[in-house]
Design an enzyme around this catalytic site. Structure first.
Site, mmCIF file in Angstrom:
data_model
loop_
_atom_site.group_PDB
_atom_site.id
_atom_site.type_symbol
_atom_site.label_atom_id
_atom_site.label_comp_id
_atom_site.label_asym_id
_atom_site.label_seq_id
_atom_site.Cartn_x
_atom_site.Cartn_y
_atom_site.Cartn_z
ATOM 1 N N ARG A 1 -7.873 -4.373 8.521
ATOM 2 C CA ARG A 1 -6.770 -5.231 8.949
ATOM 3 C C ARG A 1 -6.134 -4.691 10.222
ATOM 4 O O ARG A 1 -5.968 -3.491 10.374
ATOM 5 C CB ARG A 1 -5.720 -5.316 7.833
ATOM 6 C CG ARG A 1 -6.078 -6.342 6.782
ATOM 7 C CD ARG A 1 -5.189 -6.331 5.568
ATOM 8 N NE ARG A 1 -3.766 -6.198 5.826
ATOM 9 C CZ ARG A 1 -2.842 -6.213 4.857
ATOM 10 N NH1 ARG A 1 -3.212 -6.363 3.592
ATOM 11 N NH2 ARG A 1 -1.566 -6.074 5.147
ATOM 12 N N ARG B 1 -8.133 1.998 4.180
ATOM 13 C CA ARG B 1 -8.369 0.706 3.524
ATOM 14 C C ARG B 1 -9.327 -0.173 4.314
ATOM 15 O O ARG B 1 -9.269 -0.276 5.531
ATOM 16 C CB ARG B 1 -7.053 -0.054 3.351
ATOM 17 C CG ARG B 1 -7.300 -1.453 2.766
ATOM 18 C CD ARG B 1 -6.045 -2.118 2.290
ATOM 19 N NE ARG B 1 -5.086 -2.356 3.341
ATOM 20 C CZ ARG B 1 -3.905 -2.910 3.130
ATOM 21 N NH1 ARG B 1 -3.540 -3.246 1.907
ATOM 22 N NH2 ARG B 1 -3.080 -3.112 4.131
ATOM 23 N N ARG C 1 10.556 -10.638 0.061
ATOM 24 C CA ARG C 1 10.624 -9.405 0.842
ATOM 25 C C ARG C 1 12.009 -9.204 1.431
ATOM 26 O O ARG C 1 12.275 -8.168 2.018
ATOM 27 C CB ARG C 1 9.623 -9.477 1.990
ATOM 28 C CG ARG C 1 8.297 -8.893 1.637
ATOM 29 C CD ARG C 1 7.822 -8.009 2.781
ATOM 30 N NE ARG C 1 6.716 -7.213 2.325
ATOM 31 C CZ ARG C 1 5.459 -7.651 2.316
ATOM 32 N NH1 ARG C 1 5.166 -8.842 2.753
ATOM 33 N NH2 ARG C 1 4.513 -6.863 1.880
ATOM 34 N N ARG D 1 5.632 -0.653 9.685
ATOM 35 C CA ARG D 1 5.770 -1.483 8.478
ATOM 36 C C ARG D 1 6.554 -0.740 7.405
ATOM 37 O O ARG D 1 7.444 -1.292 6.777
ATOM 38 C CB ARG D 1 4.376 -1.830 7.911
ATOM 39 C CG ARG D 1 3.729 -2.992 8.605
ATOM 40 C CD ARG D 1 2.246 -2.987 8.385
ATOM 41 N NE ARG D 1 1.837 -3.388 7.047
ATOM 42 C CZ ARG D 1 0.650 -3.079 6.525
ATOM 43 N NH1 ARG D 1 -0.209 -2.355 7.213
ATOM 44 N NH2 ARG D 1 0.341 -3.494 5.332
ATOM 45 N N LYS E 1 -0.165 -3.354 -4.707
ATOM 46 C CA LYS E 1 0.241 -4.674 -5.235
ATOM 47 C C LYS E 1 -0.958 -5.624 -5.304
ATOM 48 O O LYS E 1 -1.209 -6.257 -6.310
ATOM 49 C CB LYS E 1 1.348 -5.296 -4.352
ATOM 50 C CG LYS E 1 2.578 -4.421 -4.197
ATOM 51 C CD LYS E 1 3.642 -5.078 -3.350
ATOM 52 C CE LYS E 1 3.239 -5.369 -1.920
ATOM 53 N NZ LYS E 1 2.957 -4.165 -1.103
HETATM 54 P P1 AP5 Z 1 -3.404 -2.606 -1.740
HETATM 55 O O1 AP5 Z 1 -3.560 -3.128 -3.139
HETATM 56 O O2 AP5 Z 1 -4.113 -3.311 -0.636
HETATM 57 O O3 AP5 Z 1 -1.851 -2.410 -1.421
HETATM 58 P P2 AP5 Z 1 -0.698 -3.489 -1.184
HETATM 59 O O4 AP5 Z 1 0.503 -2.993 -1.900
HETATM 60 O O5 AP5 Z 1 -1.175 -4.866 -1.532
HETATM 61 O O6 AP5 Z 1 -0.516 -3.275 0.371
HETATM 62 P P3 AP5 Z 1 -0.441 -4.320 1.593
HETATM 63 O O7 AP5 Z 1 -0.647 -3.522 2.848
HETATM 64 O O8 AP5 Z 1 -1.362 -5.474 1.387
HETATM 65 O O9 AP5 Z 1 1.020 -4.711 1.491
HETATM 66 P P4 AP5 Z 1 1.873 -5.288 2.560
HETATM 67 O O10 AP5 Z 1 3.005 -5.566 1.664
HETATM 68 O O11 AP5 Z 1 2.223 -4.532 3.758
HETATM 69 O O12 AP5 Z 1 0.954 -6.453 3.181
HETATM 70 P P5 AP5 Z 1 0.979 -8.009 3.018
HETATM 71 O O13 AP5 Z 1 -0.403 -8.497 3.102
HETATM 72 O O14 AP5 Z 1 1.814 -8.435 1.852
HETATM 73 O O15 AP5 Z 1 -3.843 -1.065 -1.765
HETATM 74 C C1 AP5 Z 1 -3.865 -0.312 -0.568
HETATM 75 C C2 AP5 Z 1 -5.091 0.609 -0.557
HETATM 76 O O16 AP5 Z 1 -4.951 1.593 -1.576
HETATM 77 C C3 AP5 Z 1 -6.420 -0.118 -0.848
HETATM 78 O O17 AP5 Z 1 -7.428 0.468 -0.067
HETATM 79 C C4 AP5 Z 1 -6.659 0.145 -2.353
HETATM 80 O O18 AP5 Z 1 -8.053 0.190 -2.631
HETATM 81 C C5 AP5 Z 1 -6.005 1.516 -2.533
HETATM 82 N N1 AP5 Z 1 -5.396 1.701 -3.841
HETATM 83 C C6 AP5 Z 1 -4.679 0.788 -4.555
HETATM 84 N N2 AP5 Z 1 -4.228 1.337 -5.699
HETATM 85 C C7 AP5 Z 1 -4.645 2.641 -5.696
HETATM 86 C C8 AP5 Z 1 -4.488 3.734 -6.606
HETATM 87 N N3 AP5 Z 1 -3.806 3.612 -7.759
HETATM 88 N N4 AP5 Z 1 -5.031 4.930 -6.266
HETATM 89 C C9 AP5 Z 1 -5.710 5.078 -5.103
HETATM 90 N N5 AP5 Z 1 -5.925 4.081 -4.204
HETATM 91 C C10 AP5 Z 1 -5.383 2.872 -4.494
HETATM 92 O O19 AP5 Z 1 1.799 -8.431 4.319
HETATM 93 C C11 AP5 Z 1 1.250 -8.263 5.607
HETATM 94 C C12 AP5 Z 1 2.231 -8.815 6.648
HETATM 95 O O20 AP5 Z 1 2.434 -10.235 6.428
HETATM 96 C C13 AP5 Z 1 3.642 -8.222 6.624
HETATM 97 O O21 AP5 Z 1 3.722 -7.013 7.367
HETATM 98 C C14 AP5 Z 1 4.443 -9.365 7.274
HETATM 99 O O22 AP5 Z 1 4.270 -9.389 8.662
HETATM 100 C C15 AP5 Z 1 3.779 -10.612 6.685
HETATM 101 N N6 AP5 Z 1 4.416 -11.005 5.421
HETATM 102 C C16 AP5 Z 1 3.815 -11.026 4.192
HETATM 103 N N7 AP5 Z 1 4.700 -11.431 3.259
HETATM 104 C C17 AP5 Z 1 5.872 -11.678 3.908
HETATM 105 C C18 AP5 Z 1 7.161 -12.097 3.464
HETATM 106 N N8 AP5 Z 1 7.415 -12.360 2.170
HETATM 107 N N9 AP5 Z 1 8.136 -12.252 4.404
HETATM 108 C C19 AP5 Z 1 7.889 -12.012 5.705
HETATM 109 N N10 AP5 Z 1 6.698 -11.575 6.193
HETATM 110 C C20 AP5 Z 1 5.691 -11.412 5.290
#
Ligand code: AP5
Length: 211
Positions: free
Chosen positions: A157, A125, A88, A168, A13
């Site tokens: 991270r 990552r 979410r 997660r 994402k």
């Molecule tokens: P990346 O693009 O980083 O993936 P992502 O989907 O953004 O994954 P996140 O881990 O950031 O999502 P998340 O939803 O858990 O975390 P968030 O920060 O929102 O890609 C991942 C890896 O793969 C990278 O190394 C990239 O280079 C690689 N890659 C990408 N595409 C690829 C491809 N096509 N092929 C190969 N490799 C690829 O949330 C973190 C925490 O914050 C949550 O756990 C929660 O505690 C809190 N939080 C955030 N939002 C909320 C909410 N709305 N409500 C409540 N708590 C929340």
């Protein structure tokens, strides 16, 4: 254009939101990045969020909804935005619908990737502390310590530790399924196969939004 990215942790994402935001000329709003920014500034919200994020749990709806809704009400989001990581929960999706009123979300882009691949990606990552760009460790030059894009510090991270990653994914799965059903009911859901090279996923996303 008001877009939402849906998908499990590691689906890509953040990677795709950065590119699409540049191509469409609209900001992307990542709830995870916002929490990490609060954390780096040692705000009360950052400290509260850390307690949940470090365990792989969701931050409570009331603080999350307020933070994101305040952000998308800012001037630069008037022409549109890409939401990454929000909503979410169903409560967040309903609150978003209420906040947007007559200018609702237009498309929800659901990036689907198998669990095995998600675990692999998150284990490898490494992220930039300044611009947030995520990389795969094995795709960077050996011993790279700074972000190739902005020169910021690279770090792993805290929630990418294997035991937190598993939690997660477990917690996110039912929420993502519920949201996919919610937006399919509104005829806004577009499913994208995220298990292909980044640029191919990106071109499908551009087609899906008609750009
Ligand atoms: P990346 O693009 O980083 O993936 P992502 O989907 O953004 O994954 P996140 O881990 O950031 O999502 P998340 O939803 O858990 O975390 P968030 O920060 O929102 O890609 C991942 C890896 O793969 C990278 O190394 C990239 O280079 C690689 N890659 C990408 N595409 C690829 C491809 N096509 N092929 C190969 N490799 C690829 O949330 C973190 C925490 O914050 C949550 O756990 C929660 O505690 C809190 N939080 C955030 N939002 C909320 C909410 N709305 N409500 C409540 N708590 C929340």
């Amino acid at each position: 254009m008001r877009l939402v990215f849906l998908g499990l942790a590691g689906a890509g994402k953040g990677t795709q939101a950065l590119v699409l935001s540049e191509k469409l000329g609209i900001p992307f709003v990542s709830s995870g990045d916002m929490f990490r920014h609060h954390l780096s500034q040692s705000t009360d919200l950052g400290r509260l969020a850390k307690g949940y994020m470090d365990k792989g749990e969701l931050v409570p709806d009331e603080v999350t909804i307020k933070m994101v809704v305040d952000r998308i009400e800012q001037r630069d989001c008037r022409k549109g935005f890409i939401l990454d990581g929000f909503p979410r929960t169903l409560a967040q999706a309903e609150a978003l619908d209420r906040a947007l009123g007559k200018g609702p979300v237009e498309k929800v882009l659901y990036i689907k990737v198998s669990e095995e691949e998600l675990v692999r990606r998150l284990a490898g990552r490494i992220s930039c502390r300044t611009c947030g760009t995520p990389y795969q460790l094995d795709a960077l030059p050996a011993q790279a310590k700074t972000c190739p894009k902005c020169g910021g510090e690279l770090y792993q991270r805290a929630d990418d530790k294997p035991e937190v990653v598993r939690k997660r994914l477990e917690l996110q799965w039912p929420e993502v399924q519920g949201l996919a059903g919610y937006y399919a009911g509104q005829k806004k859901l577009v499913e994208i196969n995220g298990e292909r090279p980044v640029d191919q996923v990106g071109s499908d996303l551009l087609k899906a939004v008609g750009a």
